[in-house]
Design an enzyme around this catalytic site. Structure first.
Site, PDB file in Angstrom:
ATOM      1  N   ASP A 135      50.491 -14.347 -36.505  1.00 37.41           N
ATOM      2  CA  ASP A 135      49.683 -15.551 -36.669  1.00 37.41           C
ATOM      3  C   ASP A 135      48.507 -15.183 -37.559  1.00 37.41           C
ATOM      4  O   ASP A 135      47.650 -14.385 -37.178  1.00 37.41           O
ATOM      5  CB  ASP A 135      49.195 -16.056 -35.309  1.00 37.41           C
ATOM      6  N   ARG A 137      46.218 -17.272 -38.819  1.00 35.19           N
ATOM      7  CA  ARG A 137      45.244 -18.354 -38.908  1.00 35.19           C
ATOM      8  C   ARG A 137      43.837 -17.902 -38.504  1.00 35.19           C
ATOM      9  O   ARG A 137      43.661 -17.199 -37.512  1.00 35.19           O
ATOM     10  CB  ARG A 137      45.675 -19.531 -38.028  1.00 35.19           C
TER      11      ARG A 137
END
Length: 214
Positions: A135, A137
């Site tokens: 991930d 982000r």
């Protein structure tokens, strides 16, 4: 709190929203100057606050072309977006539509990961096989957007504990993390199970029955 430059509002425009199931609602879309990642993120303001001092309901929704636009059943992004708009409109709050396709790896890489998932890897294993993070982000721009809107306290509509943790670290107070619905299909159940097991998403494993696509 991390050092974070201020963003400012760039423009606000009223947009009537209409969904395939007939749900309609008016929204105000806000754009920004000064976001740290330079991406064209948008805030979608929905509903009216319950009163002075009311804590808004907020969702950080990462863009998903395949799910949000084309209705892909390989993820739950489209149904989550539809649900979030109505729940936020009913209570009053903001949906931040963040240009973070594929948990931040981009559309082409996401589709490459899909090809590996078709060979048996889960969503996180596929990213790793491509040399990409599980991930990628970062929610600094989301915190900037919230501050530009005057929001420093909120309830977060999310099953993802990382979103709340990052916002807290960026000086945004998350009073409550409100779970979204569980939108299971035969094509996304392995994806949802992986999110629970790998990144501690708050989905009840008992609801994720074995609906394998064969």
């Amino acid at each position: 709190m991390a050092d974070m430059p201020a963003a400012t509002q760039r423009a606000r425009v009223r947009v009537p929203l209409s969904f395939a199931d007939g749900y309609r609602v008016d929204a105000e879309l806000v754009t920004f100057h000064g976001l740290t990642d330079g991406a064209e993120h948008v805030a979608v303001i929905l509903g009216e606050p319950a009163g002075p001092g009311a804590v808004p309901l907020v969702r950080l929704h990462s863009e998903c072309l395949t799910g949000d636009v084309f209705g892909s059943a390989r993820c739950d992004c489209g149904p989550q977006l539809r649900e979030a708009v109505e729940r936020i409109a009913d209570r009053g709050g903001v949906l931040l539509y963040l240009r973070q396709e594929g948990r931040g790896i981009g559309l082409y890489n996401k589709l490459d990961a899909y090809a590996l998932q078709d060979q048996g890897l889960d969503t996180y294993e596929a990213n790793a096989a491509l040399g990409l993070p599980e991930d990628d982000r970062d929610y600094t721009a989301a915190a900037q957007m919230l501050r530009a809107l005057g929001i420093t306290e909120l309830d977060l509509l999310s099953n993802n504990p990382d979103k709340a943790a990052q916002l807290d670290g960026l000086g945004i107070t998350v009073h409550d993390r409100v779970p979204t619905g569980v939108f299971t299909t035969a094509h996304n159940v392995r994806y949802l199970r992986a999110k629970v097991l790998q990144t501690q998403h708050t989905l009840a494993l008992g609801e994720l029955t074995d609906l394998t696509a064969g």
